[in-house]
Scaffold this active site. Structure first.
Site, PDB file in Angstrom:
ATOM      1  N   THR A   2       0.840  -1.202   0.000  1.00 36.50           N
ATOM      2  CA  THR A   2       0.000   0.000   0.000  1.00 36.50           C
ATOM      3  C   THR A   2       0.873   1.248   0.000  1.00 36.50           C
ATOM      4  OG1 THR A   2      -1.746  -1.147   1.218  1.00 36.50           O
ATOM      5  CG2 THR A   2      -1.766   1.258   1.310  1.00 36.50           C
ATOM      6  N   GLY A  38      -0.674 -15.628  -1.675  1.00 31.53           N
ATOM      7  CA  GLY A  38      -0.309 -16.823  -0.922  1.00 31.53           C
ATOM      8  C   GLY A  38      -1.356 -17.235   0.099  1.00 31.53           C
ATOM      9  N   ALA A  98     -12.725   8.096   4.672  1.00 35.73           N
ATOM     10  CA  ALA A  98     -11.420   7.928   5.345  1.00 35.73           C
ATOM     11  C   ALA A  98     -11.671   7.683   6.821  1.00 35.73           C
ATOM     12  CB  ALA A  98     -10.560   9.165   5.127  1.00 35.73           C
ATOM     13  N   THR A  99     -12.362   6.573   7.083  1.00 39.00           N
ATOM     14  CA  THR A  99     -12.764   6.280   8.462  1.00 39.00           C
ATOM     15  C   THR A  99     -11.950   5.129   9.053  1.00 39.00           C
ATOM     16  OG1 THR A  99     -14.525   4.945   7.511  1.00 39.00           O
ATOM     17  CG2 THR A  99     -15.123   7.142   8.249  1.00 39.00           C
ATOM     18  N   ARG A 106      -8.699   1.928   8.637  1.00 40.57           N
ATOM     19  CA  ARG A 106      -8.320   0.758   7.845  1.00 40.57           C
ATOM     20  C   ARG A 106      -8.468  -0.488   8.701  1.00 40.57           C
ATOM     21  NH1 ARG A 106      -5.443   1.913   3.247  1.00 40.57           N
ATOM     22  NH2 ARG A 106      -4.434  -0.123   3.309  1.00 40.57           N
ATOM     23  N   HIS A 144      22.490  27.728  13.231  1.00 40.46           N
ATOM     24  CA  HIS A 144      21.637  28.878  12.958  1.00 40.46           C
ATOM     25  C   HIS A 144      21.856  29.324  11.526  1.00 40.46           C
ATOM     26  CE1 HIS A 144      19.451  32.603  13.586  1.00 40.46           C
ATOM     27  NE2 HIS A 144      20.453  33.236  13.001  1.00 40.46           N
TER      28      HIS A 144
HETATM   29  P1  NAI Z   1      -8.106   7.387  11.221  1.00 46.56           P
HETATM   30  O1  NAI Z   1      -8.429   6.285  12.151  1.00 46.56           O
HETATM   31  O2  NAI Z   1      -6.860   8.163  11.371  1.00 46.56           O
HETATM   32  O3  NAI Z   1      -9.321   8.453  11.218  1.00 46.56           O
HETATM   33  C1  NAI Z   1     -10.645   8.089  10.916  1.00 46.56           C
HETATM   34  C2  NAI Z   1     -11.593   9.163  11.409  1.00 46.56           C
HETATM   35  O4  NAI Z   1     -12.907   8.874  10.943  1.00 46.56           O
HETATM   36  C3  NAI Z   1     -11.682   9.260  12.913  1.00 46.56           C
HETATM   37  O5  NAI Z   1     -11.416  10.586  13.303  1.00 46.56           O
HETATM   38  C4  NAI Z   1     -13.108   8.813  13.219  1.00 46.56           C
HETATM   39  O6  NAI Z   1     -13.643   9.445  14.360  1.00 46.56           O
HETATM   40  C5  NAI Z   1     -13.853   9.224  11.947  1.00 46.56           C
HETATM   41  N1  NAI Z   1     -15.128   8.522  11.721  1.00 46.56           N
HETATM   42  C6  NAI Z   1     -15.377   7.209  11.896  1.00 46.56           C
HETATM   43  N2  NAI Z   1     -16.688   6.946  11.606  1.00 46.56           N
HETATM   44  C7  NAI Z   1     -17.278   8.117  11.247  1.00 46.56           C
HETATM   45  C8  NAI Z   1     -18.596   8.494  10.831  1.00 46.56           C
HETATM   46  N3  NAI Z   1     -19.599   7.623  10.720  1.00 46.56           N
HETATM   47  N4  NAI Z   1     -18.847   9.786  10.518  1.00 46.56           N
HETATM   48  C9  NAI Z   1     -17.845  10.696  10.628  1.00 46.56           C
HETATM   49  N5  NAI Z   1     -16.578  10.402  11.004  1.00 46.56           N
HETATM   50  C10 NAI Z   1     -16.281   9.112  11.308  1.00 46.56           C
HETATM   51  O7  NAI Z   1      -8.199   6.704   9.777  1.00 46.56           O
HETATM   52  P2  NAI Z   1      -7.620   7.105   8.345  1.00 46.56           P
HETATM   53  O8  NAI Z   1      -7.379   8.563   8.233  1.00 46.56           O
HETATM   54  O9  NAI Z   1      -8.543   6.450   7.392  1.00 46.56           O
HETATM   55  O10 NAI Z   1      -6.212   6.388   8.325  1.00 46.56           O
HETATM   56  C11 NAI Z   1      -6.112   4.962   8.416  1.00 46.56           C
HETATM   57  C12 NAI Z   1      -4.753   4.538   8.882  1.00 46.56           C
HETATM   58  O11 NAI Z   1      -3.754   4.842   7.929  1.00 46.56           O
HETATM   59  C13 NAI Z   1      -4.379   5.218  10.186  1.00 46.56           C
HETATM   60  O12 NAI Z   1      -3.887   4.238  11.073  1.00 46.56           O
HETATM   61  C14 NAI Z   1      -3.273   6.145   9.776  1.00 46.56           C
HETATM   62  O13 NAI Z   1      -2.329   6.320  10.826  1.00 46.56           O
HETATM   63  C15 NAI Z   1      -2.651   5.470   8.551  1.00 46.56           C
HETATM   64  N6  NAI Z   1      -2.065   6.474   7.677  1.00 46.56           N
HETATM   65  C16 NAI Z   1      -0.955   7.147   8.086  1.00 46.56           C
HETATM   66  C17 NAI Z   1      -0.426   8.145   7.315  1.00 46.56           C
HETATM   67  C18 NAI Z   1       0.768   8.893   7.816  1.00 46.56           C
HETATM   68  O14 NAI Z   1       1.420   8.420   8.724  1.00 46.56           O
HETATM   69  N7  NAI Z   1       1.059  10.077   7.296  1.00 46.56           N
HETATM   70  C19 NAI Z   1      -0.991   8.520   6.018  1.00 46.56           C
HETATM   71  C20 NAI Z   1      -2.165   7.768   5.708  1.00 46.56           C
HETATM   72  C21 NAI Z   1      -2.654   6.789   6.507  1.00 46.56           C
END
Ligand code: NAI
Length: 460
Positions: A41, A115, A265-266, A268, A439
């Site tokens: 991913t 696999g 984006a709720t 994974r 600096h």
């Molecule tokens: P997330 O878990 O960070 O956020 C999901 C959000 O959706 C939460 O704030 C939750 O309260 C909200 N939500 C859930 N159900 C809802 C509803 N019915 N209505 C409205 N809001 C709702 O998940 P996200 O952003 O999808 O990321 C998934 C994973 O991917 C995370 O573990 C993240 O750390 C990782 N990731 C990390 C990145 C980085 O380190 N830069 C970049 C992209 C992903």
């Protein structure tokens, strides 16, 4: 006799790093990957392509907002979305080919296909059984949606579809104010979309230090992103456009938003489909996450790392576990310090953190002190229009030991590692404060925050 010492299932950051480390430790190793390219991913539809789009859209923002001030005059660039996607693809290609090169260099067999663990010590790919003394599950995660919302990757998209939209949408609704929602939301906001983020909780970025989260929201709002907080999305109706229905939690009132594209984006979920874990008796929890102890599952010879296991779903956590599990298989002492895993959001400004938040320390009843320094006092940041944000260091009140560091501002994602190294060595804030910082650099803001834990910063 086994064909391999180790078969790793999954070629993402957890799996490919594990395979490389196994090879470096003298083991005969294969990696099973069903995608056309290695990198999982992260390289194909996650970290790397999103960073390309974040970079390109940030450059546009600079041209629109800061070039003229610096005396750089001329026509502001317009967006050629297809070319931007081609640039994104070339970034993916060079990185995925790089991993293929590393596999060849380290004599790792790439078994192409999906696999299944058909028995202890046996992985079957496309009807062929491969034997291994050890199997490492590194199959990662996949986007999870909300009940009743169907992802078509055109109008209603996951993070994968959001990277390859047919055109820049006029109106984008993002469900979830987590990392993915905010990174992709800011890309499209900069490219000209009207972006509304609908979030269930009353604050964005759950788990983040509250003060940073509030500042972050303000800065994103200044960039044009709208937030509807405390709102539970009920459903999405998609035809040629979409309607998003949500209920405000405070009064249960129902509302509807129109959108050209909806990004779900709720979160994974662990990806273990088709692996055969149930038949083998590999323990998973209610959410399908593989239970492990020191990366060992309950079945002898089967290990698991990365997003399929508990903990934050982060590429670098998976990479660390990949190295550690290889070392453990080789009879060494693999090690991951789960207390010092940084988190970074690659928006502009960047947000980065490691260790405890202020809220967590309060919950623990731990006596702490706060050292804060605003980028407004940092000469370099001001010179490049990046004076927004701050560095916040939380240190033990008695011992001065650094407990958590939270940064919102320029280069936060790089600066955080100074804090990580300090924390790995059990440093006190004074150790950072007494370290000479060049600096003019952004890193001086970290030192000043450390000084603020003691007798005070100089430039504030
Ligand atoms: P997330 O878990 O960070 O956020 C999901 C959000 O959706 C939460 O704030 C939750 O309260 C909200 N939500 C859930 N159900 C809802 C509803 N019915 N209505 C409205 N809001 C709702 O998940 P996200 O952003 O999808 O990321 C998934 C994973 O991917 C995370 O573990 C993240 O750390 C990782 N990731 C990390 C990145 C980085 O380190 N830069 C970049 C992209 C992903």
């Amino acid at each position: 006799m086994a064909d391999y010492d180790v078969i790793v299932i999954g070629g993402g950051p957890g799996g490919y790093v594990c395979a490389i480390r196994c090879a470096q430790l003298g083991m005969n190793v294969a990696c099973v990957e069903g995608r056309e390219t290695l990198g999982g991913t992260c390289l194909n539809v996650g970290c790397i392509p999103s960073k390309a789009l974040l970079h390109a859209s940030h450059m546009l923002h600079e041209a629109e907002h800061n070039f003229a001030t610096m005396g750089l005059k001329g026509k502001t660039p317009s967006v050629d979305w297809d070319q931007m996607k081609a640039y994104k693809q070339s970034t993916i290609d060079t990185n995925t080919k790089g991993i293929e090169f590393l596999f060849k260099k380290n004599k790792i067999d790439w078994i192409k296909g999906w696999g299944k663990i058909t028995a202890k010590g046996e992985v079957t790919v496309d009807g062929t059984a491969h034997k291994a003394k050890n199997i490492v599950i590194a199959t990662g995660s996949e986007p999870s949606t909300l009940p009743g919302i169907e992802i078509d990757e055109k109008i209603v998209v996951s993070s994968t579809g959001a990277l390859s939209l047919g055109k820049v949408p006029k109106k984008l609704v993002v469900i979830g104010a987590g990392v993915i929602g905010l990174e992709m939301g800011s890309v499209y906001a900069r490219l000209g979309s009207e972006v509304t983020v609908v979030e269930y909780l009353d604050n964005i970025t759950p788990g983040m230090d509250g003060e940073v989260s509030k500042s972050f929201q303000k800065l994103l709002k200044k960039q044009g992103i709208e937030f509807i907080l405390g709102a539970a999305v009920q459903g999405v109706e998609a035809k040629s456009k979409a309607k998003v229905t949500y209920k405000l939690r405070k009064d249960d009132s129902e509302h509807v938003l129109d959108a050209d594209v909806v990004l779900v984006a709720t979160g994974r979920r662990a990806f273990t489909e088709g692996l055969g874990l149930e038949d083998l008796g590999v323990k998973t929890n209610k959410r399908g996450v593989v239970e492990v102890q020191n990366w060992k599952t309950n079945v002898d010879g089967i290990w698991a790392i990365g997003d399929v296991t508990p903990g934050p779903m982060l590429a670098h956590k998976a990479e660390d576990e990949g190295m550690a599990v290889a070392e453990a298989i080789a009879g060494q002492h693999g090690h991951v310090n789960y207390d010092v895993i940084p988190g970074v959001i690659y928006t502009a400004p960047e947000v980065a953190s490691v260790g405890k938040t202020e809220e967590a320390l309060k919950d623990e009843g731990r006596a702490y002190k706060v050292g804060k320094f605003s980028y407004m006092g940092n000469a370099r940041a001001k010179a490049v229009f990046e004076g927004d944000g701050f560095v916040k260091i939380l240190a033990d009140k008695e011992t001065d030991r650094i407990l958590g560091v939270h940064i919102i501002g320029p280069a936060a994602g790089e600066l955080i590692h100074e804090a990580c190294v300090a924390m790995e060595f059990g440093a006190a804030a004074e150790d950072l404060a007494r370290t000479c910082h060049a600096h003019p650099t952004f890193s001086e803001a970290v030192r000043e925050a450390a000084l603020a834990c003691g007798d005070g910063p100089i430039h504030m």
